[in-house]
Motif scaffolding. Sequence first.
Motif, PDB file in Angstrom:
ATOM      1  N   VAL B 199       0.844  -1.196   0.000  1.00  0.00           N
ATOM      2  CA  VAL B 199       0.000   0.000   0.000  1.00  0.00           C
ATOM      3  C   VAL B 199       0.883   1.250   0.000  1.00  0.00           C
ATOM      4  N   LEU B 200       1.904   1.216   0.857  1.00  0.00           N
ATOM      5  CA  LEU B 200       2.789   2.385   0.968  1.00  0.00           C
ATOM      6  C   LEU B 200       3.501   2.674  -0.356  1.00  0.00           C
ATOM      7  N   ASP B 201       3.724   1.647  -1.124  1.00  0.00           N
ATOM      8  CA  ASP B 201       4.354   1.839  -2.433  1.00  0.00           C
ATOM      9  C   ASP B 201       3.501   2.758  -3.313  1.00  0.00           C
ATOM     10  N   PHE B 202       2.186   2.794  -3.046  1.00  0.00           N
ATOM     11  CA  PHE B 202       1.297   3.680  -3.812  1.00  0.00           C
ATOM     12  C   PHE B 202       1.113   5.045  -3.163  1.00  0.00           C
ATOM     13  N   ILE B 203       1.068   5.065  -1.835  1.00  0.00           N
ATOM     14  CA  ILE B 203       0.609   6.318  -1.210  1.00  0.00           C
ATOM     15  C   ILE B 203       1.681   7.087  -0.460  1.00  0.00           C
ATOM     16  N   SER B 204       2.878   6.514  -0.281  1.00  0.00           N
ATOM     17  CA  SER B 204       3.895   7.219   0.499  1.00  0.00           C
ATOM     18  C   SER B 204       4.465   8.397  -0.258  1.00  0.00           C
ATOM     19  N   ASP B 205       5.039   9.268   0.528  1.00  0.00           N
ATOM     20  CA  ASP B 205       5.867  10.337  -0.013  1.00  0.00           C
ATOM     21  C   ASP B 205       7.118   9.662  -0.614  1.00  0.00           C
ATOM     22  N   PRO B 206       7.368   9.875  -1.935  1.00  0.00           N
ATOM     23  CA  PRO B 206       8.525   9.190  -2.551  1.00  0.00           C
ATOM     24  C   PRO B 206       9.846   9.484  -1.848  1.00  0.00           C
ATOM     25  N   SER B 207       9.977  10.654  -1.245  1.00  0.00           N
ATOM     26  CA  SER B 207      11.243  10.989  -0.583  1.00  0.00           C
ATOM     27  C   SER B 207      11.432  10.112   0.657  1.00  0.00           C
ATOM     28  N   LYS B 208      10.309   9.801   1.343  1.00  0.00           N
ATOM     29  CA  LYS B 208      10.395   8.918   2.510  1.00  0.00           C
ATOM     30  C   LYS B 208      10.619   7.476   2.076  1.00  0.00           C
ATOM     31  N   LEU B 209       9.987   7.103   0.970  1.00  0.00           N
ATOM     32  CA  LEU B 209      10.011   5.738   0.486  1.00  0.00           C
ATOM     33  C   LEU B 209      11.382   5.408  -0.112  1.00  0.00           C
ATOM     34  N   GLY B 210      12.056   6.457  -0.602  1.00  0.00           N
ATOM     35  CA  GLY B 210      13.361   6.233  -1.231  1.00  0.00           C
ATOM     36  C   GLY B 210      13.247   5.648  -2.618  1.00  0.00           C
ATOM     37  N   LYS B 211      12.035   5.618  -3.184  1.00  0.00           N
ATOM     38  CA  LYS B 211      11.831   5.150  -4.560  1.00  0.00           C
ATOM     39  C   LYS B 211      10.558   5.796  -5.091  1.00  0.00           C
ATOM     40  N   PRO B 212      10.371   5.819  -6.424  1.00  0.00           N
ATOM     41  CA  PRO B 212       9.197   6.504  -6.965  1.00  0.00           C
ATOM     42  C   PRO B 212       7.898   5.794  -6.579  1.00  0.00           C
ATOM     43  N   VAL B 213       6.815   6.551  -6.548  1.00  0.00           N
ATOM     44  CA  VAL B 213       5.500   5.987  -6.251  1.00  0.00           C
ATOM     45  C   VAL B 213       5.130   4.956  -7.328  1.00  0.00           C
ATOM     46  N   GLY B 214       4.544   3.862  -6.892  1.00  0.00           N
ATOM     47  CA  GLY B 214       4.072   2.849  -7.843  1.00  0.00           C
ATOM     48  C   GLY B 214       5.192   2.049  -8.476  1.00  0.00           C
ATOM     49  N   SER B 215       6.325   1.957  -7.793  1.00  0.00           N
ATOM     50  CA  SER B 215       7.463   1.285  -8.430  1.00  0.00           C
ATOM     51  C   SER B 215       7.214  -0.210  -8.630  1.00  0.00           C
ATOM     52  N   ASP B 216       6.395  -0.816  -7.767  1.00  0.00           N
ATOM     53  CA  ASP B 216       6.073  -2.233  -7.972  1.00  0.00           C
ATOM     54  C   ASP B 216       5.414  -2.429  -9.334  1.00  0.00           C
ATOM     55  N   LEU B 217       4.377  -1.651  -9.586  1.00  0.00           N
ATOM     56  CA  LEU B 217       3.625  -1.783 -10.836  1.00  0.00           C
ATOM     57  C   LEU B 217       4.536  -1.507 -12.034  1.00  0.00           C
ATOM     58  N   LYS B 218       5.423  -0.541 -11.864  1.00  0.00           N
ATOM     59  CA  LYS B 218       6.360  -0.221 -12.953  1.00  0.00           C
ATOM     60  C   LYS B 218       7.259  -1.406 -13.274  1.00  0.00           C
ATOM     61  N   GLN B 219       7.493  -2.254 -12.261  1.00  0.00           N
ATOM     62  CA  GLN B 219       8.310  -3.454 -12.495  1.00  0.00           C
ATOM     63  C   GLN B 219       7.463  -4.650 -12.908  1.00  0.00           C
ATOM     64  N   GLY B 220       6.161  -4.408 -13.130  1.00  0.00           N
ATOM     65  CA  GLY B 220       5.299  -5.517 -13.545  1.00  0.00           C
ATOM     66  C   GLY B 220       4.802  -6.362 -12.387  1.00  0.00           C
ATOM     67  N   LEU B 221       4.924  -5.805 -11.170  1.00  0.00           N
ATOM     68  CA  LEU B 221       4.523  -6.555  -9.979  1.00  0.00           C
ATOM     69  C   LEU B 221       3.147  -6.062  -9.510  1.00  0.00           C
ATOM     70  N   ILE B 222       2.174  -6.960  -9.573  1.00  0.00           N
ATOM     71  CA  ILE B 222       0.816  -6.581  -9.195  1.00  0.00           C
ATOM     72  C   ILE B 222       0.567  -6.945  -7.746  1.00  0.00           C
ATOM     73  N   THR B 223       0.266  -5.915  -6.951  1.00  0.00           N
ATOM     74  CA  THR B 223       0.045  -6.131  -5.518  1.00  0.00           C
ATOM     75  C   THR B 223      -1.422  -5.855  -5.186  1.00  0.00           C
ATOM     76  N   LEU B 224      -1.758  -5.978  -3.910  1.00  0.00           N
ATOM     77  CA  LEU B 224      -3.168  -5.958  -3.513  1.00  0.00           C
ATOM     78  C   LEU B 224      -3.955  -4.723  -3.979  1.00  0.00           C
ATOM     79  N   PRO B 225      -3.404  -3.513  -3.857  1.00  0.00           N
ATOM     80  CA  PRO B 225      -4.191  -2.359  -4.333  1.00  0.00           C
ATOM     81  C   PRO B 225      -4.575  -2.501  -5.810  1.00  0.00           C
ATOM     82  N   THR B 226      -3.677  -2.986  -6.626  1.00  0.00           N
ATOM     83  CA  THR B 226      -3.986  -3.173  -8.053  1.00  0.00           C
ATOM     84  C   THR B 226      -5.011  -4.295  -8.240  1.00  0.00           C
ATOM     85  N   ILE B 227      -4.884  -5.351  -7.449  1.00  0.00           N
ATOM     86  CA  ILE B 227      -5.851  -6.458  -7.549  1.00  0.00           C
ATOM     87  C   ILE B 227      -7.259  -5.952  -7.231  1.00  0.00           C
TER      88      ILE B 227
END
Lengths: 309, 309
Positions: B199-227
């Motif tokens: 969830v945090l991969d979608f909604i976190s502040d990217p600066s706190k997360l240390g990676k861009p928002v939605g990076s899982d989906l960008k890598q082709g990884l479908i997680t629960l929010p997308t499901i």
Amino acid sequence: MHQVENLMESQAEGHHADLQAALRHIITSGGKRIRPTVTLLVGRMLGAAQDKLITLAAAIELLHTATLVHDDLIDGALLRRGIPTLNSQWSPGATVLTGDFLFARAAKLAADTESIPVMSLFSSTLSVIVNGEISQLFSSRCQADRQGYYQRIYAKTASLFETSATCAALISPVTEETIQTIRTYGFNIGMAFQIMDDVLDFISDPSKLGKPVGSDLKQGLITLPTIYYIENHPEDEMVQQILDGHCPHYEEEIQSLVERIRNSPSIDQSIAEAERYVNEAFLCLQKLPPCPERTHLEELTLYITRREL
Amino acid sequence: MHQVENLMESQAEGHHADLQAALRHIITSGGKRIRPTVTLLVGRMLGAAQDKLITLAAAIELLHTATLVHDDLIDGALLRRGIPTLNSQWSPGATVLTGDFLFARAAKLAADTESIPVMSLFSSTLSVIVNGEISQLFSSRCQADRQGYYQRIYAKTASLFETSATCAALISPVTEETIQTIRTYGFNIGMAFQIMDDVLDFISDPSKLGKPVGSDLKQGLITLPTIYYIENHPEDEMVQQILDGHCPHYEEEIQSLVERIRNSPSIDQSIAEAERYVNEAFLCLQKLPPCPERTHLEELTLYITRREL
């Protein structure tokens, strides 16, 4: 040994299909199985329970296999024993993970022996092997000191031979003294085995070896034949270069040094050194009561300095 | 936890200097230490011996660290928690070997607990984690089925949380029933933890997360929010594409899908799902007698769905 191989191959059951295929590929690629043979013979000689012994032998050979998978990846080796390596066919990531999986299954099999000392020695040995590889990776090429050489071959090879033998004793109904005798036995055959490997790198038929003659030296790795040659030929210009810290890097230079070493007494001196370790190992076996397994171990021990010569 | 970190850092003592530096770098790079915290609290709650518990907690965190070292290498990640990864500074070979060394030391620490069930569970868990990574590496991108998602997050995260809690129970003077309760507790916090990460991969502040928002989906990884989004929006054109087996690959396409998911109820539905796991975990704790450690675990459990929101 057939049961050991079946147990090794069954480790990927229920896991990803590609992992099963990889494991089958690696296991059917052969190998001399000398480590698990030592484990089985020592354990049978000392009265270990058959099922635990097979589990232990499979753990030892899987650990060895795991280190080879990562080694070949790191070295970029495309062939091992004439068969394509995993990293020649798979991505680096898949190869790293397959090695990790083999470590995990080896550790699980070691735990299945239900012996804390086995688990402890097993994981310590993995640390020793990996630390040795890291040291080699970070050290400068062409290290020519004898002490360093013995440390390297202990980490690389003798430590796992020592553990292959010692773990079998640890799950057998024997005294601490016998365990120590067996440990010394394993150490000595391991040292002899690696010295002979290093000799064969100079004198084997390249087609049998599956790699060019003198490939260690070409990679900047100084082994016992070169160390003896250096000690015997301080006047050799390339020896002086090496002692000054300059690793030869021209193909022809190295090839001519390899030829000089091949044709020098350094080879026989190295074999004599391996034979000293073999004799030490043999003396250890003499301390134990005679039995068919001891005879078999004696033959295996003497064979170390005679293989492929 | 200070003792746990000291024990972790001491694992490279007597080994190669670069290995010591690497270990110090990795350990001081932080991390929430949530797994060893679970181990320590569960063990103290159930009466485990302090020294074994610290050893176990260090083993768990080192195992976790080892998997991260290899993961970052495989993913080519340059930063973790805003700090350069080992593979961004070292050769692939050195990084592989450092991970292997950490596995070896983690296994040694697990053996130091002198508990066969701990050793066994520990090595099985490593197999589960690695098998999960291999499956992910070999499976096609954009797998959108819910069952597969739960299997993935179990392998990736919940299995080690389960083991962190269960191993602490295994070295404590408790009944099999309590061990099972603790195992269920660990499983549930692990599942909740990974869902919240997703969830945090979608909604976190990217600066706190240390990676861009939605990076899982960008890598082709479908997680629960997308499901959830897929289930809620069968009419969405990109959802249809994904269900037809086509992974979106244009940056803007993905970015716009990420935005739609971010602003949809799928986020709250996913958090609600994580809360269901948290509630299950909470119920497990209620079965145990109240004590300060239980209170601490309750707080930790509730915090999982509240962190960084």
